[in-house]
Design an enzyme around this catalytic site. Sequence first.
Site, PDB file in Angstrom:
ATOM      1  N   ALA A 148      -0.618   0.687  -2.721  1.00 13.09           N
ATOM      2  CA  ALA A 148      -0.898  -0.251  -1.622  1.00 13.09           C
ATOM      3  C   ALA A 148      -1.312   0.515  -0.370  1.00 13.09           C
ATOM      4  CB  ALA A 148       0.323  -1.113  -1.344  1.00 13.09           C
ATOM      5  N   HIS A 149      -0.715   1.672  -0.132  1.00 14.75           N
ATOM      6  CA  HIS A 149      -1.116   2.505   1.006  1.00 14.75           C
ATOM      7  C   HIS A 149      -2.583   2.909   0.864  1.00 14.75           C
ATOM      8  CE1 HIS A 149       3.048   2.967   2.334  1.00 14.75           C
ATOM      9  NE2 HIS A 149       2.600   3.575   3.395  1.00 14.75           N
ATOM     10  N   ARG A 150      -2.897   3.334  -0.352  1.00 15.11           N
ATOM     11  CA  ARG A 150      -4.240   3.803  -0.629  1.00 15.11           C
ATOM     12  C   ARG A 150      -5.258   2.693  -0.416  1.00 15.11           C
ATOM     13  NH1 ARG A 150      -5.497   7.720  -5.611  1.00 15.11           N
ATOM     14  NH2 ARG A 150      -7.736   7.552  -5.410  1.00 15.11           N
TER      15      ARG A 150
END
Lengths: 293, 201
Positions: free
Chosen positions: B37-39
Amino acid sequence: METANIVENVAFNLLKQAVIYLPEDVKQALRKAYAEETGEAGKTQLKAVLDNVELAEKYQAPICQDTGTIVFYVKAGAVSKNLDKIEEALTKATRKATVEVPLRPNSVNPFTQKNSGDNTGRLIPYVNWEIVPGDSIEITVMPKGGGSENTCVMGMLVPGEGIEGLKKFVVDAVMRAGAKPCPPNILGIGIGGGADISIKLAKKALLRPLNEPNPDPEIAELEKEIFEAVNMTGIGPMGLGGKTTVLGVHVDYAYRHPASYPAAVAFQCWAARRATARINSDGKVEYLTHKMW
Amino acid sequence: MTVYKLKTPISEEEIRKLKVNDVLYITGIMVTARDQAHRRALEYFKQGKPLPISLEGLAVFHCGPLMKREGEKWISVAAGPTTSTRMDVFEDEFIKNFKVRVIIGKGGMGRKTTGAMARYGAVYGAFTGGAAVLAAKAVRSVRTVEWLDLGMAEAMWILEVEEFGPLAIAIDSHGNNLFMEVQKKAEKNRQRIYQKLGLSP
């Protein structure tokens, strides 16, 4: 009931027991750590751990959302029947537990990164087989969390440095792991055999209850020495500082090649989940770690 | 040690009051985000695409929860933190771009994240690893889930929480990092430990 059905039922119960109820020896060790912790941060962490253990039992919910990679250890009586049906039964039980307990789907294809969604996949759940005399089947499940698995190490040490080299290897591994493996941890240390054998022994040593030192007094002494040493690091509960970095140290070994000194350290988080049952040849089941079942 | 109870959205001014070793409880909106999700969030930012929810002033939780579906509703069964160090590679950009005020996880984060927290005004709250039921019980409701194609653990879960904690403030917005301090102290103990074990340094 036929063997496959019994095994499936038992394995399902074991998975449920393991992820919800910590074994008594682990709970005792955590309570002792809480009583003895003097650091404020460490004490707060251990309080949250103990509260959580209680809540998990109360709400019948998994202690930790990471219900791990499912690993089984099977001691198969050499003359017991239908052994060829066991792996399939364990896989079915894992699928059922994933939906019904529930377990978090934790099985990912390493090439496509796709999660199978049911905790199974090539070689998973993994089954460690051991043939023993007799006609009963003993099944142990170890749902192994990813955080503590990520700090496991294996090294080919210098034989000339002997046991000193091993001690240094373990201390350095704990220092490097720091807060990552959710301390307080249990350390499994495997020595000798070969690269694969040492890590297998290390991981299996995590199954030994915390109140059972190694039956060999010299190895028990080594376990105690390493236990005291790594607790001097001050890493403490969750790496926020404190007295208890490990709850226990378990060593196992095989003889080694003259030129090699394989050594491995397996980390287990405080949520040291395991459950064992024995299925007798008449179909009678005894739950060995979770007696209230 | 001071105990703070904050409601989201949290302002920079509020967050700058917190110091390491303080304890924080959060009420309001919390969003889970792990590696994937960060990516994806950072890719969206690069492409100028908005995120499913604005993260400004919110808490981001490094967590891959165990959720159960009951009819149309999701119920959080177990929702403890995952190891935060894996998100270290993303977090400075993440804090800078999305103005998140609280990062929650376990195991601590490194120098780069500590720097970003000081520069943009954010803290790291350590939640007890493995204490997943304690966490799940503080989740009042699951508002929605985004990016479920990433799998249950990696999806972005938008949670309404009530007095979520205790969070040990382990990185504050003044450059202090408790985990690095503990690690430094442990490093100082190394020689003492070697000595006890009869090892040469």
